[in-house]
Design a protein around this motif. Structure first.
Motif, PDB file in Angstrom:
ATOM      1  N   MET A 178     -36.420 -13.133 -25.152  1.00 44.80           N
ATOM      2  CA  MET A 178     -36.390 -14.088 -24.058  1.00 44.80           C
ATOM      3  C   MET A 178     -37.367 -15.215 -24.337  1.00 44.80           C
ATOM      4  O   MET A 178     -38.095 -15.632 -23.466  1.00 44.80           O
ATOM      5  CB  MET A 178     -36.752 -13.367 -22.773  1.00 44.80           C
ATOM      6  CG  MET A 178     -35.565 -13.263 -21.859  1.00 44.80           C
ATOM      7  SD  MET A 178     -35.835 -12.302 -20.388  1.00 44.80           S
ATOM      8  CE  MET A 178     -36.877 -13.334 -19.429  1.00 44.80           C
ATOM      9  N   LYS A 179     -37.363 -15.690 -25.525  1.00 43.31           N
ATOM     10  CA  LYS A 179     -38.278 -16.733 -25.932  1.00 43.31           C
ATOM     11  C   LYS A 179     -37.839 -18.078 -25.373  1.00 43.31           C
ATOM     12  O   LYS A 179     -36.763 -18.553 -25.677  1.00 43.31           O
ATOM     13  CB  LYS A 179     -38.306 -16.784 -27.449  1.00 43.31           C
ATOM     14  CG  LYS A 179     -39.640 -17.162 -27.966  1.00 43.31           C
ATOM     15  CD  LYS A 179     -39.947 -16.889 -29.390  1.00 43.31           C
ATOM     16  CE  LYS A 179     -39.046 -17.178 -30.485  1.00 43.31           C
ATOM     17  NZ  LYS A 179     -39.560 -17.065 -31.793  1.00 43.31           N
ATOM     18  N   ASN A 180     -38.662 -18.668 -24.499  1.00 45.93           N
ATOM     19  CA  ASN A 180     -38.394 -19.993 -23.933  1.00 45.93           C
ATOM     20  C   ASN A 180     -36.984 -20.124 -23.378  1.00 45.93           C
ATOM     21  O   ASN A 180     -36.329 -21.143 -23.555  1.00 45.93           O
ATOM     22  CB  ASN A 180     -38.643 -21.090 -24.975  1.00 45.93           C
ATOM     23  CG  ASN A 180     -40.103 -21.174 -25.344  1.00 45.93           C
ATOM     24  OD1 ASN A 180     -40.968 -20.893 -24.520  1.00 45.93           O
ATOM     25  ND2 ASN A 180     -40.385 -21.551 -26.574  1.00 45.93           N
ATOM     26  N   GLN A 181     -36.514 -19.090 -22.727  1.00 49.70           N
ATOM     27  CA  GLN A 181     -35.171 -19.127 -22.162  1.00 49.70           C
ATOM     28  C   GLN A 181     -35.152 -20.044 -20.951  1.00 49.70           C
ATOM     29  O   GLN A 181     -35.962 -19.917 -20.047  1.00 49.70           O
ATOM     30  CB  GLN A 181     -34.729 -17.725 -21.754  1.00 49.70           C
ATOM     31  CG  GLN A 181     -33.326 -17.671 -21.218  1.00 49.70           C
ATOM     32  CD  GLN A 181     -32.945 -16.244 -20.852  1.00 49.70           C
ATOM     33  OE1 GLN A 181     -33.759 -15.349 -20.911  1.00 49.70           O
ATOM     34  NE2 GLN A 181     -31.705 -16.072 -20.476  1.00 49.70           N
ATOM     35  N   VAL A 182     -34.255 -20.984 -20.967  1.00 53.58           N
ATOM     36  CA  VAL A 182     -34.113 -21.910 -19.855  1.00 53.58           C
ATOM     37  C   VAL A 182     -33.137 -21.281 -18.859  1.00 53.58           C
ATOM     38  O   VAL A 182     -32.011 -20.968 -19.200  1.00 53.58           O
ATOM     39  CB  VAL A 182     -33.583 -23.281 -20.332  1.00 53.58           C
ATOM     40  CG1 VAL A 182     -33.364 -24.211 -19.160  1.00 53.58           C
ATOM     41  CG2 VAL A 182     -34.541 -23.892 -21.338  1.00 53.58           C
ATOM     42  N   LEU A 183     -33.635 -21.081 -17.644  1.00 53.03           N
ATOM     43  CA  LEU A 183     -32.789 -20.499 -16.614  1.00 53.03           C
ATOM     44  C   LEU A 183     -31.944 -21.580 -15.970  1.00 53.03           C
ATOM     45  O   LEU A 183     -32.385 -22.716 -15.809  1.00 53.03           O
ATOM     46  CB  LEU A 183     -33.652 -19.826 -15.549  1.00 53.03           C
ATOM     47  CG  LEU A 183     -34.504 -18.661 -16.009  1.00 53.03           C
ATOM     48  CD1 LEU A 183     -35.385 -18.173 -14.871  1.00 53.03           C
ATOM     49  CD2 LEU A 183     -33.638 -17.532 -16.514  1.00 53.03           C
ATOM     50  N   SER A 184     -30.753 -21.206 -15.576  1.00 55.42           N
ATOM     51  CA  SER A 184     -29.904 -22.166 -14.886  1.00 55.42           C
ATOM     52  C   SER A 184     -30.513 -22.468 -13.530  1.00 55.42           C
ATOM     53  O   SER A 184     -31.317 -21.695 -13.003  1.00 55.42           O
ATOM     54  CB  SER A 184     -28.492 -21.617 -14.724  1.00 55.42           C
ATOM     55  OG  SER A 184     -28.468 -20.615 -13.717  1.00 55.42           O
ATOM     56  N   ILE A 185     -30.106 -23.561 -12.961  1.00 56.05           N
ATOM     57  CA  ILE A 185     -30.618 -23.964 -11.657  1.00 56.05           C
ATOM     58  C   ILE A 185     -30.262 -22.918 -10.598  1.00 56.05           C
ATOM     59  O   ILE A 185     -31.008 -22.671  -9.655  1.00 56.05           O
ATOM     60  CB  ILE A 185     -30.103 -25.373 -11.289  1.00 56.05           C
ATOM     61  CG1 ILE A 185     -30.808 -25.895 -10.041  1.00 56.05           C
ATOM     62  CG2 ILE A 185     -28.608 -25.381 -11.125  1.00 56.05           C
ATOM     63  CD1 ILE A 185     -30.534 -27.357  -9.760  1.00 56.05           C
ATOM     64  N   TYR A 186     -29.143 -22.228 -10.783  1.00 53.76           N
ATOM     65  CA  TYR A 186     -28.726 -21.177  -9.848  1.00 53.76           C
ATOM     66  C   TYR A 186     -29.654 -19.973  -9.932  1.00 53.76           C
ATOM     67  O   TYR A 186     -30.052 -19.417  -8.913  1.00 53.76           O
ATOM     68  CB  TYR A 186     -27.276 -20.773 -10.119  1.00 53.76           C
ATOM     69  CG  TYR A 186     -26.322 -21.923  -9.941  1.00 53.76           C
ATOM     70  CD1 TYR A 186     -25.892 -22.297  -8.670  1.00 53.76           C
ATOM     71  CD2 TYR A 186     -25.896 -22.667 -11.029  1.00 53.76           C
ATOM     72  CE1 TYR A 186     -25.040 -23.378  -8.490  1.00 53.76           C
ATOM     73  CE2 TYR A 186     -25.041 -23.749 -10.866  1.00 53.76           C
ATOM     74  CZ  TYR A 186     -24.628 -24.098  -9.590  1.00 53.76           C
ATOM     75  OH  TYR A 186     -23.794 -25.177  -9.422  1.00 53.76           O
ATOM     76  N   LYS A 187     -29.994 -19.566 -11.139  1.00 55.01           N
ATOM     77  CA  LYS A 187     -30.928 -18.449 -11.336  1.00 55.01           C
ATOM     78  C   LYS A 187     -32.309 -18.802 -10.789  1.00 55.01           C
ATOM     79  O   LYS A 187     -32.991 -17.960 -10.214  1.00 55.01           O
ATOM     80  CB  LYS A 187     -31.025 -18.068 -12.811  1.00 55.01           C
ATOM     81  CG  LYS A 187     -29.791 -17.420 -13.352  1.00 55.01           C
ATOM     82  CD  LYS A 187     -29.644 -16.022 -12.809  1.00 55.01           C
ATOM     83  CE  LYS A 187     -28.443 -15.353 -13.431  1.00 55.01           C
ATOM     84  NZ  LYS A 187     -28.122 -14.102 -12.747  1.00 55.01           N
ATOM     85  N   GLN A 188     -32.722 -20.048 -10.985  1.00 61.00           N
ATOM     86  CA  GLN A 188     -34.015 -20.477 -10.462  1.00 61.00           C
ATOM     87  C   GLN A 188     -34.029 -20.408  -8.936  1.00 61.00           C
ATOM     88  O   GLN A 188     -35.004 -19.958  -8.341  1.00 61.00           O
ATOM     89  CB  GLN A 188     -34.335 -21.887 -10.933  1.00 61.00           C
ATOM     90  CG  GLN A 188     -34.648 -21.978 -12.402  1.00 61.00           C
ATOM     91  CD  GLN A 188     -34.869 -23.409 -12.861  1.00 61.00           C
ATOM     92  OE1 GLN A 188     -34.988 -24.322 -12.069  1.00 61.00           O
ATOM     93  NE2 GLN A 188     -34.929 -23.594 -14.168  1.00 61.00           N
ATOM     94  N   ALA A 189     -32.944 -20.826  -8.320  1.00 56.80           N
ATOM     95  CA  ALA A 189     -32.847 -20.773  -6.856  1.00 56.80           C
ATOM     96  C   ALA A 189     -32.853 -19.326  -6.371  1.00 56.80           C
ATOM     97  O   ALA A 189     -33.486 -19.006  -5.353  1.00 56.80           O
ATOM     98  CB  ALA A 189     -31.596 -21.501  -6.374  1.00 56.80           C
ATOM     99  N   GLU A 190     -32.176 -18.437  -7.105  1.00 52.86           N
ATOM    100  CA  GLU A 190     -32.180 -17.017  -6.751  1.00 52.86           C
ATOM    101  C   GLU A 190     -33.590 -16.443  -6.837  1.00 52.86           C
ATOM    102  O   GLU A 190     -34.022 -15.707  -5.945  1.00 52.86           O
ATOM    103  CB  GLU A 190     -31.256 -16.224  -7.682  1.00 52.86           C
ATOM    104  CG  GLU A 190     -29.789 -16.444  -7.433  1.00 52.86           C
ATOM    105  CD  GLU A 190     -28.910 -15.759  -8.483  1.00 52.86           C
ATOM    106  OE1 GLU A 190     -29.447 -15.052  -9.373  1.00 52.86           O
ATOM    107  OE2 GLU A 190     -27.682 -15.935  -8.404  1.00 52.86           O
ATOM    108  N   ARG A 191     -34.293 -16.766  -7.892  1.00 53.14           N
ATOM    109  CA  ARG A 191     -35.672 -16.275  -8.057  1.00 53.14           C
ATOM    110  C   ARG A 191     -36.584 -16.837  -6.970  1.00 53.14           C
ATOM    111  O   ARG A 191     -37.445 -16.132  -6.452  1.00 53.14           O
ATOM    112  CB  ARG A 191     -36.194 -16.629  -9.450  1.00 53.14           C
ATOM    113  CG  ARG A 191     -35.514 -15.790 -10.537  1.00 53.14           C
ATOM    114  CD  ARG A 191     -36.022 -16.098 -11.897  1.00 53.14           C
ATOM    115  NE  ARG A 191     -37.397 -15.605 -12.036  1.00 53.14           N
ATOM    116  CZ  ARG A 191     -38.205 -15.922 -13.025  1.00 53.14           C
ATOM    117  NH1 ARG A 191     -37.793 -16.719 -13.976  1.00 53.14           N
ATOM    118  NH2 ARG A 191     -39.417 -15.439 -13.088  1.00 53.14           N
ATOM    119  N   PHE A 192     -36.409 -18.102  -6.638  1.00 52.29           N
ATOM    120  CA  PHE A 192     -37.208 -18.729  -5.596  1.00 52.29           C
ATOM    121  C   PHE A 192     -36.928 -18.075  -4.236  1.00 52.29           C
ATOM    122  O   PHE A 192     -37.842 -17.828  -3.446  1.00 52.29           O
ATOM    123  CB  PHE A 192     -36.928 -20.234  -5.565  1.00 52.29           C
ATOM    124  CG  PHE A 192     -37.860 -21.019  -4.698  1.00 52.29           C
ATOM    125  CD1 PHE A 192     -39.210 -20.732  -4.627  1.00 52.29           C
ATOM    126  CD2 PHE A 192     -37.388 -22.082  -3.949  1.00 52.29           C
ATOM    127  CE1 PHE A 192     -40.062 -21.475  -3.825  1.00 52.29           C
ATOM    128  CE2 PHE A 192     -38.223 -22.825  -3.147  1.00 52.29           C
ATOM    129  CZ  PHE A 192     -39.571 -22.511  -3.088  1.00 52.29           C
TER     130      PHE A 192
END
Length: 93
Positions: free
Chosen positions: A1-15
């Motif tokens: 998981m080196k510098n994996q860019v999360l999608s905006i959807y995944k970021q919203a889920e995590r938030f």
């Protein structure tokens, strides 16, 4: 998981998960800060950002709060509350 860019959807889920964990822990001040930040993103973001905040973040947090019988009107900032009301009224429930 080196510098994996999360999608905006995944970021919203995590938030949304961070916000929900703050509510569970009783850290209402942190939950309000998260909601205020989501409100800022909703107001100032691109159309895609607004859509993601509405469809992922608001839906996830409001569903969680309803299941736990939390008062949404006390926590949600004005624009997110309006978006929540739009979702409720358009759902046909």
């Amino acid at each position: 998981m080196k510098n994996q860019v999360l999608s905006i959807y995944k970021q919203a889920e995590r938030f949304a998960e961070i916000t929900k964990k703050a509510i569970i822990a009783g850290n209402i001040a942190r939950a309000k800060k998260c909601l205020a930040h989501a409100e800022h993103l909703y107001i100032s973001g691109s159309n895609e950002t607004k859509s993601v905040i509405s469809n992922v973040y608001v839906f996830s947090v409001s569903s969680f709060m309803e299941l736990r019988h939390c008062s949404i009107s006390n926590l949600f900032p004005q624009n997110l509350k309006l978006e929540y009301n739009r979702q409720i009224n358009s759902s046909g429930v």
